[in-house]
Structure formats: structure tokens, C-alpha cells
Scaffold this motif. Structure first.
Motif, PDB file in Angstrom:
ATOM      1  N   ILE A 131      42.506  27.437 125.187  1.00 59.13           N
ATOM      2  CA  ILE A 131      42.534  28.850 124.803  1.00 59.13           C
ATOM      3  C   ILE A 131      41.578  29.622 125.702  1.00 59.13           C
ATOM      4  O   ILE A 131      40.365  29.419 125.658  1.00 59.13           O
ATOM      5  CB  ILE A 131      42.148  29.023 123.323  1.00 59.13           C
ATOM      6  CG1 ILE A 131      43.181  28.318 122.438  1.00 59.13           C
ATOM      7  CG2 ILE A 131      42.038  30.494 122.947  1.00 59.13           C
ATOM      8  CD1 ILE A 131      42.871  28.414 120.959  1.00 59.13           C
ATOM      9  N   PRO A 134      40.387  34.758 122.877  1.00 55.85           N
ATOM     10  CA  PRO A 134      40.539  34.590 121.417  1.00 55.85           C
ATOM     11  C   PRO A 134      41.852  35.166 120.913  1.00 55.85           C
ATOM     12  O   PRO A 134      42.098  36.364 120.995  1.00 55.85           O
ATOM     13  CB  PRO A 134      39.328  35.358 120.851  1.00 55.85           C
ATOM     14  CG  PRO A 134      38.921  36.307 121.931  1.00 55.85           C
ATOM     15  CD  PRO A 134      39.263  35.638 123.221  1.00 55.85           C
ATOM     16  N   ARG A 135      42.707  34.277 120.410  1.00 55.29           N
ATOM     17  CA  ARG A 135      43.985  34.702 119.830  1.00 55.29           C
ATOM     18  C   ARG A 135      44.255  33.840 118.604  1.00 55.29           C
ATOM     19  O   ARG A 135      44.441  32.612 118.721  1.00 55.29           O
ATOM     20  CB  ARG A 135      45.139  34.561 120.831  1.00 55.29           C
ATOM     21  CG  ARG A 135      45.109  35.559 121.976  1.00 55.29           C
ATOM     22  CD  ARG A 135      46.415  35.544 122.730  1.00 55.29           C
ATOM     23  NE  ARG A 135      47.530  35.969 121.881  1.00 55.29           N
ATOM     24  CZ  ARG A 135      48.812  35.919 122.266  1.00 55.29           C
ATOM     25  NH1 ARG A 135      49.108  35.445 123.467  1.00 55.29           N
ATOM     26  NH2 ARG A 135      49.759  36.327 121.459  1.00 55.29           N
ATOM     27  N   THR A 136      44.287  34.465 117.449  1.00 53.51           N
ATOM     28  CA  THR A 136      44.516  33.736 116.200  1.00 53.51           C
ATOM     29  C   THR A 136      45.897  33.083 116.186  1.00 53.51           C
ATOM     30  O   THR A 136      46.066  31.977 115.673  1.00 53.51           O
ATOM     31  CB  THR A 136      44.376  34.701 115.005  1.00 53.51           C
ATOM     32  OG1 THR A 136      43.087  35.300 115.039  1.00 53.51           O
ATOM     33  CG2 THR A 136      44.557  33.971 113.693  1.00 53.51           C
ATOM     34  N   LYS A 137      46.869  33.743 116.768  1.00 55.15           N
ATOM     35  CA  LYS A 137      48.230  33.209 116.785  1.00 55.15           C
ATOM     36  C   LYS A 137      48.280  31.867 117.503  1.00 55.15           C
ATOM     37  O   LYS A 137      48.944  30.925 117.055  1.00 55.15           O
ATOM     38  CB  LYS A 137      49.175  34.209 117.459  1.00 55.15           C
ATOM     39  CG  LYS A 137      50.623  33.751 117.511  1.00 55.15           C
ATOM     40  CD  LYS A 137      51.497  34.805 118.197  1.00 55.15           C
ATOM     41  CE  LYS A 137      52.946  34.337 118.285  1.00 55.15           C
ATOM     42  NZ  LYS A 137      53.800  35.360 118.946  1.00 55.15           N
ATOM     43  N   ASP A 138      47.555  31.755 118.625  1.00 52.10           N
ATOM     44  CA  ASP A 138      47.570  30.515 119.405  1.00 52.10           C
ATOM     45  C   ASP A 138      46.937  29.365 118.633  1.00 52.10           C
ATOM     46  O   ASP A 138      47.487  28.260 118.579  1.00 52.10           O
ATOM     47  CB  ASP A 138      46.842  30.726 120.730  1.00 52.10           C
ATOM     48  CG  ASP A 138      47.603  31.664 121.655  1.00 52.10           C
ATOM     49  OD1 ASP A 138      48.787  31.918 121.390  1.00 52.10           O
ATOM     50  OD2 ASP A 138      46.997  32.148 122.631  1.00 52.10           O
ATOM     51  N   ILE A 139      45.774  29.604 118.047  1.00 54.50           N
ATOM     52  CA  ILE A 139      45.090  28.534 117.331  1.00 54.50           C
ATOM     53  C   ILE A 139      45.868  28.137 116.079  1.00 54.50           C
ATOM     54  O   ILE A 139      45.877  26.973 115.676  1.00 54.50           O
ATOM     55  CB  ILE A 139      43.642  28.947 116.984  1.00 54.50           C
ATOM     56  CG1 ILE A 139      42.810  27.700 116.636  1.00 54.50           C
ATOM     57  CG2 ILE A 139      43.607  29.929 115.845  1.00 54.50           C
ATOM     58  CD1 ILE A 139      42.507  26.807 117.785  1.00 54.50           C
ATOM     59  N   ASN A 162      35.657  31.211 122.270  1.00 55.22           N
ATOM     60  CA  ASN A 162      37.017  31.713 122.039  1.00 55.22           C
ATOM     61  C   ASN A 162      37.681  30.968 120.872  1.00 55.22           C
ATOM     62  O   ASN A 162      38.449  31.554 120.110  1.00 55.22           O
ATOM     63  CB  ASN A 162      37.863  31.553 123.301  1.00 55.22           C
ATOM     64  CG  ASN A 162      37.500  32.570 124.370  1.00 55.22           C
ATOM     65  OD1 ASN A 162      36.983  33.643 124.062  1.00 55.22           O
ATOM     66  ND2 ASN A 162      37.742  32.227 125.622  1.00 55.22           N
ATOM     67  N   ARG A 165      36.163  32.380 117.582  1.00 57.27           N
ATOM     68  CA  ARG A 165      36.680  33.704 117.249  1.00 57.27           C
ATOM     69  C   ARG A 165      38.146  33.648 116.836  1.00 57.27           C
ATOM     70  O   ARG A 165      38.589  34.420 115.987  1.00 57.27           O
ATOM     71  CB  ARG A 165      36.492  34.638 118.452  1.00 57.27           C
ATOM     72  CG  ARG A 165      35.035  34.911 118.804  1.00 57.27           C
ATOM     73  CD  ARG A 165      34.898  35.783 120.027  1.00 57.27           C
ATOM     74  NE  ARG A 165      35.456  37.103 119.808  1.00 57.27           N
ATOM     75  CZ  ARG A 165      35.539  38.040 120.763  1.00 57.27           C
ATOM     76  NH1 ARG A 165      35.134  37.757 122.007  1.00 57.27           N
ATOM     77  NH2 ARG A 165      36.053  39.206 120.484  1.00 57.27           N
ATOM     78  N   SER A 166      38.898  32.722 117.406  1.00 52.12           N
ATOM     79  CA  SER A 166      40.307  32.595 117.038  1.00 52.12           C
ATOM     80  C   SER A 166      40.465  32.044 115.627  1.00 52.12           C
ATOM     81  O   SER A 166      41.329  32.479 114.867  1.00 52.12           O
ATOM     82  CB  SER A 166      41.027  31.674 118.037  1.00 52.12           C
ATOM     83  OG  SER A 166      40.958  32.181 119.354  1.00 52.12           O
TER      84      SER A 166
END
Length: 216
Positions: A131, A134-139, A162, A165-166
Motif C-alpha cells: 500500500i 492510505p486507502r481503506t478500500k485497498d486494506i 499508510n 491510516r488505512s
């Protein structure tokens, strides 16, 4: 030493890694883990609750009615705990709830927790999250691929903010630095996601070789 599969971010096995037996294959001591958990929760308490006793509430200390002849019980002041606005009987006062625990026992509790996770197949090893931002969708997609859900503790190392934060936007997941391992967080999630770089940190801190060097 146990060999466990290493997964990629898509949930596919790509390799195997050997876990040190002195950390991940010790005898699971439930009582020791419980003691460490109780200590951790007690040390987190602020201990700032406070109530006023009868000598601390504001009110007259004059005798509220004469001693005899009323048919009522004898009382000296309205500040007694049985009256509205009176003092609190045996109420809490500021105090420390801190509990101590020998370092050897604390280390043993962490090793027991890690061994229990491996034994119960709750430990998932991943090569890296990959990652870059920081992307919540990815995690979320990664956790779904690795565990089939979101109830997971994600370990990370310094410089991997990152990931932290995700994960922070997922209500059932938590991110924790590998050097901050504790019994409460390890045992309250369905799965623990452990990247290889975080595994190196755990081995360097919790291995018996490290302990021997410290004692020397």
C-alpha cells in the motif's frame, strides 16, 4: 520449528517461512496470559474517581433536632450519608490500580499468546501489503482475501503508517506496531495479520537469544 505459508495481498500462498519455536511453539499458559491481561487493564485505569465524605460536603453541623422526645433516631448533622445531599459512605477516592509483573512473566505471556494464535490457525503471514498511500478500500480487500472478514489485528513496522491510516477506518480491525505487542490486542481478534518485516521485529524483541543477551 513450524513452517507456515506466506500469503500475498491476493490471499495466494507464495512461500513458506519457519517460525522460531522459542516464540511460537511454547507451552500455552492460560493463567499467565490472564494475569498479564488483568495487569494491562488495571494499569490502564486512571483511578481519578472521587466522592465527598460526610466531612467534605457543604452543610451545617448543627444538631438538626433535639436528642430526646421526638421518637426519631438520634442525628447530629444533615451531612450524614443517609440524608439527601449528605456525604457518600465508603465512596471511591483517587488511587492507583497499578499492578506489577516480573519481566520474565510478561515475556512468557506474549509468547504464550503467539503460540496460541499459531496453534489455533489464527496467525496469517503476509509478504507485504503493498500500500503506497492510505486507502481503506485497498486494506479492506486484502483482509477479505486473507481472512474472509475484517475482524483482524494488523501488525506493522515503523515507516508503514499508510497501513495504520488505512485500517483506522475499519470498525472491526486495528493496526498495531509490532514492537507494541500486548496480550489484550493479540487475543481479542479473530485473526492476526503478520507481515514478514513485522515478524523480524517480533523475533528480535521476544526471542530467547535476545533475552539471554539482555540478562548477560
Amino acid at each position: 520449528m513450524a513452517q507456515v505459508p506466506v500469503m500475498n495481498a491476493a490471499g495466494k500462498e507464495i512461500d513458506k517461512v519457519t517460525l522460531p519455536a522459542d516464540i511460537f511453539e511454547v507451552e500455552v499458559n492460560v493463567g499467565l496470559m490472564h494475569q498479564a491481561f488483568v495487569r494491562q487493564m488495571a494499569n490502564a485505569r486512571q483511578g481519578t474517581n472521587s466522592t465527598k465524605r460526610r466531612g467534605e460536603v457543604r452543610g451545617s453541623t448543627a444538631k438538626i433536632y433535639r436528642q430526646k422526645g421526638t421518637g426519631r433516631a438520634r442525628h447530629g448533622a444533615r451531612t450524614a450519608p443517609i440524608f439527601v445531599g449528605g456525604g457518600q459512605a465508603h465512596g471511591p477516592k483517587p488511587r492507583s490500580y497499578e499492578k506489577d509483573m516480573p519481566k520474565k512473566m510478561r515475556r512468557g505471556a506474549i509468547r504464550s499468546a503467539l503460540s496460541a494464535l499459531l496453534r489455533d490457525e489464527q496467525l496469517v503471514i503476509i509478504d507485504k501489503f503493498g500500500i503506497d498511500q492510505p486507502r481503506t478500500k485497498d486494506i479492506k480487500q486484502i483482509l477479505q482475501a486473507l481472512t474472509g472478514g475484517e475482524n483482524a489485528l494488523v501488525l506493522f513496522t515503523e515507516g508503514s503508517e499508510n497501513i495504520q491510516r488505512s485500517v483506522s477506518n475499519l470498525p472491526k480491525a486495528q493496526a498495531l506496531r509490532a514492537n507494541y505487542l500486548n496480550v489484550r490486542d493479540l487475543l481479542q481478534y479473530d485473526k492476526v495479520i503478520l507481515p514478514l518485516d513485522a515478524l523480524d521485529v517480533i523475533v528480535s524483541i521476544w526471542g530467547t537469544q535476545k533475552e539471554g543477551a539482555t540478562n548477560a
